[in-house]
Design a protein around this motif. Structure first.
Motif, PDB file in Angstrom:
ATOM      1  N   ARG A  39       0.833  -1.207   0.000  1.00 27.52           N
ATOM      2  CA  ARG A  39       0.000   0.000   0.000  1.00 27.52           C
ATOM      3  C   ARG A  39       0.865   1.255   0.000  1.00 27.52           C
ATOM      4  NH1 ARG A  39      -5.323   0.978  -1.107  1.00 27.52           N
ATOM      5  NH2 ARG A  39      -6.201   2.461   0.331  1.00 27.52           N
ATOM      6  N   VAL A  40       0.562   2.159  -0.947  1.00 29.25           N
ATOM      7  CA  VAL A  40       1.246   3.450  -1.007  1.00 29.25           C
ATOM      8  C   VAL A  40       0.206   4.557  -1.087  1.00 29.25           C
ATOM      9  CG1 VAL A  40       3.330   2.535  -2.112  1.00 29.25           C
ATOM     10  CG2 VAL A  40       1.466   3.422  -3.521  1.00 29.25           C
ATOM     11  N   GLY A  41       0.642   5.775  -0.826  1.00 32.45           N
ATOM     12  CA  GLY A  41      -0.235   6.926  -0.932  1.00 32.45           C
ATOM     13  C   GLY A  41       0.583   8.171  -1.225  1.00 32.45           C
ATOM     14  N   TRP A  42      -0.108   9.252  -1.547  1.00 32.42           N
ATOM     15  CA  TRP A  42       0.532  10.538  -1.831  1.00 32.42           C
ATOM     16  C   TRP A  42      -0.124  11.589  -0.962  1.00 32.42           C
ATOM     17  CZ3 TRP A  42      -0.168   6.663  -5.149  1.00 32.42           C
ATOM     18  CH2 TRP A  42       0.891   6.306  -5.995  1.00 32.42           C
ATOM     19  N   ILE A  43       0.671  12.533  -0.474  1.00 29.79           N
ATOM     20  CA  ILE A  43       0.140  13.607   0.349  1.00 29.79           C
ATOM     21  C   ILE A  43      -0.631  14.567  -0.562  1.00 29.79           C
ATOM     22  CG2 ILE A  43       0.710  15.532   1.883  1.00 29.79           C
ATOM     23  CD1 ILE A  43       3.194  13.891   2.714  1.00 29.79           C
ATOM     24  N   GLU A  44      -1.904  14.733  -0.264  1.00 32.09           N
ATOM     25  CA  GLU A  44      -2.789  15.525  -1.112  1.00 32.09           C
ATOM     26  C   GLU A  44      -2.262  16.944  -1.328  1.00 32.09           C
ATOM     27  OE1 GLU A  44      -7.530  16.285  -1.445  1.00 32.09           O
ATOM     28  OE2 GLU A  44      -6.626  16.625   0.524  1.00 32.09           O
ATOM     29  N   SER A  45      -1.781  17.598  -0.286  1.00 34.25           N
ATOM     30  CA  SER A  45      -1.308  18.983  -0.422  1.00 34.25           C
ATOM     31  C   SER A  45      -0.121  19.075  -1.385  1.00 34.25           C
ATOM     32  CB  SER A  45      -0.954  19.577   0.939  1.00 34.25           C
ATOM     33  OG  SER A  45       0.077  18.836   1.555  1.00 34.25           O
ATOM     34  N   GLU A  46       0.756  18.066  -1.402  1.00 33.46           N
ATOM     35  CA  GLU A  46       1.885  18.066  -2.329  1.00 33.46           C
ATOM     36  C   GLU A  46       1.413  17.900  -3.774  1.00 33.46           C
ATOM     37  OE1 GLU A  46       5.196  16.219   0.739  1.00 33.46           O
ATOM     38  OE2 GLU A  46       4.659  15.066  -1.041  1.00 33.46           O
ATOM     39  N   VAL A  47       0.431  17.032  -3.978  1.00 34.93           N
ATOM     40  CA  VAL A  47      -0.103  16.812  -5.329  1.00 34.93           C
ATOM     41  C   VAL A  47      -0.831  18.070  -5.811  1.00 34.93           C
ATOM     42  CG1 VAL A  47      -1.709  15.441  -6.719  1.00 34.93           C
ATOM     43  CG2 VAL A  47      -0.257  14.316  -5.012  1.00 34.93           C
ATOM     44  N   LEU A  48      -1.594  18.702  -4.933  1.00 30.43           N
ATOM     45  CA  LEU A  48      -2.302  19.935  -5.307  1.00 30.43           C
ATOM     46  C   LEU A  48      -1.315  21.056  -5.620  1.00 30.43           C
ATOM     47  CD1 LEU A  48      -5.286  19.842  -2.798  1.00 30.43           C
ATOM     48  CD2 LEU A  48      -5.309  19.273  -5.245  1.00 30.43           C
ATOM     49  N   ALA A  49      -0.220  21.141  -4.867  1.00 26.00           N
ATOM     50  CA  ALA A  49       0.817  22.144  -5.152  1.00 26.00           C
ATOM     51  C   ALA A  49       1.459  21.865  -6.508  1.00 26.00           C
ATOM     52  CB  ALA A  49       1.873  22.144  -4.047  1.00 26.00           C
ATOM     53  N   TRP A  50       1.685  20.594  -6.830  1.00 28.16           N
ATOM     54  CA  TRP A  50       2.242  20.211  -8.125  1.00 28.16           C
ATOM     55  C   TRP A  50       1.291  20.634  -9.251  1.00 28.16           C
ATOM     56  CZ3 TRP A  50       0.549  16.863 -11.957  1.00 28.16           C
ATOM     57  CH2 TRP A  50       1.488  16.523 -12.937  1.00 28.16           C
ATOM     58  N   ASP A  52      -0.974  23.012  -9.087  1.00 28.25           N
ATOM     59  CA  ASP A  52      -0.975  24.472  -9.112  1.00 28.25           C
ATOM     60  C   ASP A  52       0.227  25.001  -9.898  1.00 28.25           C
ATOM     61  OD1 ASP A  52      -2.141  27.005  -8.271  1.00 28.25           O
ATOM     62  OD2 ASP A  52      -0.365  27.199  -6.980  1.00 28.25           O
ATOM     63  N   ALA A  53       1.385  24.363  -9.731  1.00 33.35           N
ATOM     64  CA  ALA A  53       2.574  24.761 -10.478  1.00 33.35           C
ATOM     65  C   ALA A  53       2.362  24.557 -11.977  1.00 33.35           C
ATOM     66  CB  ALA A  53       3.796  23.985  -9.995  1.00 33.35           C
ATOM     67  N   ARG A  54       1.679  23.467 -12.380  1.00 31.39           N
ATOM     68  CA  ARG A  54       1.396  23.235 -13.801  1.00 31.39           C
ATOM     69  C   ARG A  54       0.496  24.346 -14.335  1.00 31.39           C
ATOM     70  NH1 ARG A  54       4.153  20.187 -11.718  1.00 31.39           N
ATOM     71  NH2 ARG A  54       5.581  21.683 -12.523  1.00 31.39           N
ATOM     72  N   ILE A  55      -0.484  24.769 -13.544  1.00 33.73           N
ATOM     73  CA  ILE A  55      -1.397  25.836 -13.965  1.00 33.73           C
ATOM     74  C   ILE A  55      -0.629  27.144 -14.113  1.00 33.73           C
ATOM     75  CG2 ILE A  55      -3.379  27.247 -13.243  1.00 33.73           C
ATOM     76  CD1 ILE A  55      -4.440  24.614 -11.875  1.00 33.73           C
ATOM     77  N   ASP A  59      -0.078  29.458 -17.406  1.00 33.13           N
ATOM     78  CA  ASP A  59      -0.452  30.864 -17.429  1.00 33.13           C
ATOM     79  C   ASP A  59       0.748  31.792 -17.609  1.00 33.13           C
ATOM     80  OD1 ASP A  59      -3.060  30.047 -17.128  1.00 33.13           O
ATOM     81  OD2 ASP A  59      -3.144  30.475 -14.987  1.00 33.13           O
ATOM     82  N   GLY A  60       1.934  31.213 -17.778  1.00 33.27           N
ATOM     83  CA  GLY A  60       3.116  31.985 -18.086  1.00 33.27           C
ATOM     84  C   GLY A  60       3.826  32.584 -16.902  1.00 33.27           C
ATOM     85  N   ILE A  61       3.531  32.110 -15.697  1.00 30.14           N
ATOM     86  CA  ILE A  61       4.238  32.579 -14.520  1.00 30.14           C
ATOM     87  C   ILE A  61       5.554  31.817 -14.447  1.00 30.14           C
ATOM     88  CG2 ILE A  61       4.193  32.756 -12.003  1.00 30.14           C
ATOM     89  CD1 ILE A  61       1.119  32.911 -12.253  1.00 30.14           C
ATOM     90  N   CYS A  62       6.635  32.518 -14.261  1.00 36.16           N
ATOM     91  CA  CYS A  62       7.966  31.911 -14.238  1.00 36.16           C
ATOM     92  C   CYS A  62       8.069  30.844 -13.146  1.00 36.16           C
ATOM     93  CB  CYS A  62       9.024  32.987 -14.014  1.00 36.16           C
ATOM     94  SG  CYS A  62      10.697  32.349 -13.959  1.00 36.16           S
ATOM     95  N   ALA A  63       8.510  29.664 -13.507  1.00 32.72           N
ATOM     96  CA  ALA A  63       8.632  28.557 -12.553  1.00 32.72           C
ATOM     97  C   ALA A  63       9.653  28.868 -11.465  1.00 32.72           C
ATOM     98  CB  ALA A  63       9.007  27.268 -13.282  1.00 32.72           C
ATOM     99  N   ALA A  65       9.937  31.493  -9.861  1.00 28.26           N
ATOM    100  CA  ALA A  65       9.311  32.316  -8.831  1.00 28.26           C
ATOM    101  C   ALA A  65       8.426  31.487  -7.909  1.00 28.26           C
ATOM    102  CB  ALA A  65       8.471  33.416  -9.491  1.00 28.26           C
ATOM    103  N   LEU A  66       8.238  30.203  -8.259  1.00 29.65           N
ATOM    104  CA  LEU A  66       7.388  29.332  -7.443  1.00 29.65           C
ATOM    105  C   LEU A  66       8.163  28.791  -6.249  1.00 29.65           C
ATOM    106  CD1 LEU A  66       5.715  27.235 -10.274  1.00 29.65           C
ATOM    107  CD2 LEU A  66       4.785  29.214  -9.089  1.00 29.65           C
ATOM    108  N   PRO A  67       7.454  28.545  -5.139  1.00 28.88           N
ATOM    109  CA  PRO A  67       8.138  27.916  -3.992  1.00 28.88           C
ATOM    110  C   PRO A  67       8.547  26.503  -4.351  1.00 28.88           C
ATOM    111  CG  PRO A  67       5.782  28.130  -3.580  1.00 28.88           C
ATOM    112  CD  PRO A  67       6.067  28.830  -4.883  1.00 28.88           C
ATOM    113  N   GLU A  68       9.659  26.047  -3.763  1.00 29.89           N
ATOM    114  CA  GLU A  68      10.143  24.698  -4.027  1.00 29.89           C
ATOM    115  C   GLU A  68       9.221  23.672  -3.405  1.00 29.89           C
ATOM    116  OE1 GLU A  68      14.190  23.922  -3.188  1.00 29.89           O
ATOM    117  OE2 GLU A  68      14.830  25.892  -3.875  1.00 29.89           O
ATOM    118  N   GLN A  69       9.120  22.487  -4.055  1.00 30.43           N
ATOM    119  CA  GLN A  69       8.341  21.384  -3.505  1.00 30.43           C
ATOM    120  C   GLN A  69       9.104  20.720  -2.406  1.00 30.43           C
ATOM    121  OE1 GLN A  69       7.458  19.004  -6.989  1.00 30.43           O
ATOM    122  NE2 GLN A  69       5.304  19.271  -6.502  1.00 30.43           N
ATOM    123  N   ALA A  70       8.360  20.265  -1.403  1.00 27.79           N
ATOM    124  CA  ALA A  70       8.993  19.529  -0.297  1.00 27.79           C
ATOM    125  C   ALA A  70       9.218  18.093  -0.680  1.00 27.79           C
ATOM    126  CB  ALA A  70       8.141  19.608   0.948  1.00 27.79           C
TER     127      ALA A  70
END
Length: 70
Positions: A39-50, A52-55, A59-63, A65-70
């Motif tokens: 059994r494995v899982g992924w932390i929802e907040s990390e996936v949502l942040a990922w 959000d970074a794709r969005i 939208d042309g926001i410089c990567a 300038a984004l906070p680093e992923q944990a």
């Protein structure tokens, strides 16, 4: 903190399990958490942040300038 199952992750991200594995191994997707022998899982907040970074990339926001992923 909420942990996503493989099924929940696939519904949220819309990638095949193989593609998720490849992205994860390349360091381009949040790492899974081993919950037990089969059994494995992924932390929802990390996936949502990922996602959000794709969005922001779309939208042309410089990567850089984004906070680093944990």
């Amino acid at each position: 903190m909420r942990i996503l199952s493989k099924k929940e992750l696939r519904a949220l991200v819309l990638y095949s399990p193989g593609h998720i594995d490849r992205l994860e191994k390349a360091g381009r997707f949040p790492k899974r958490i081993v919950l037990g022998p089969c059994r494995v899982g992924w932390i929802e907040s990390e996936v949502l942040a990922w996602l959000d970074a794709r969005i922001k990339e779309r939208d042309g926001i410089c990567a850089s300038a984004l906070p680093e992923q944990a």
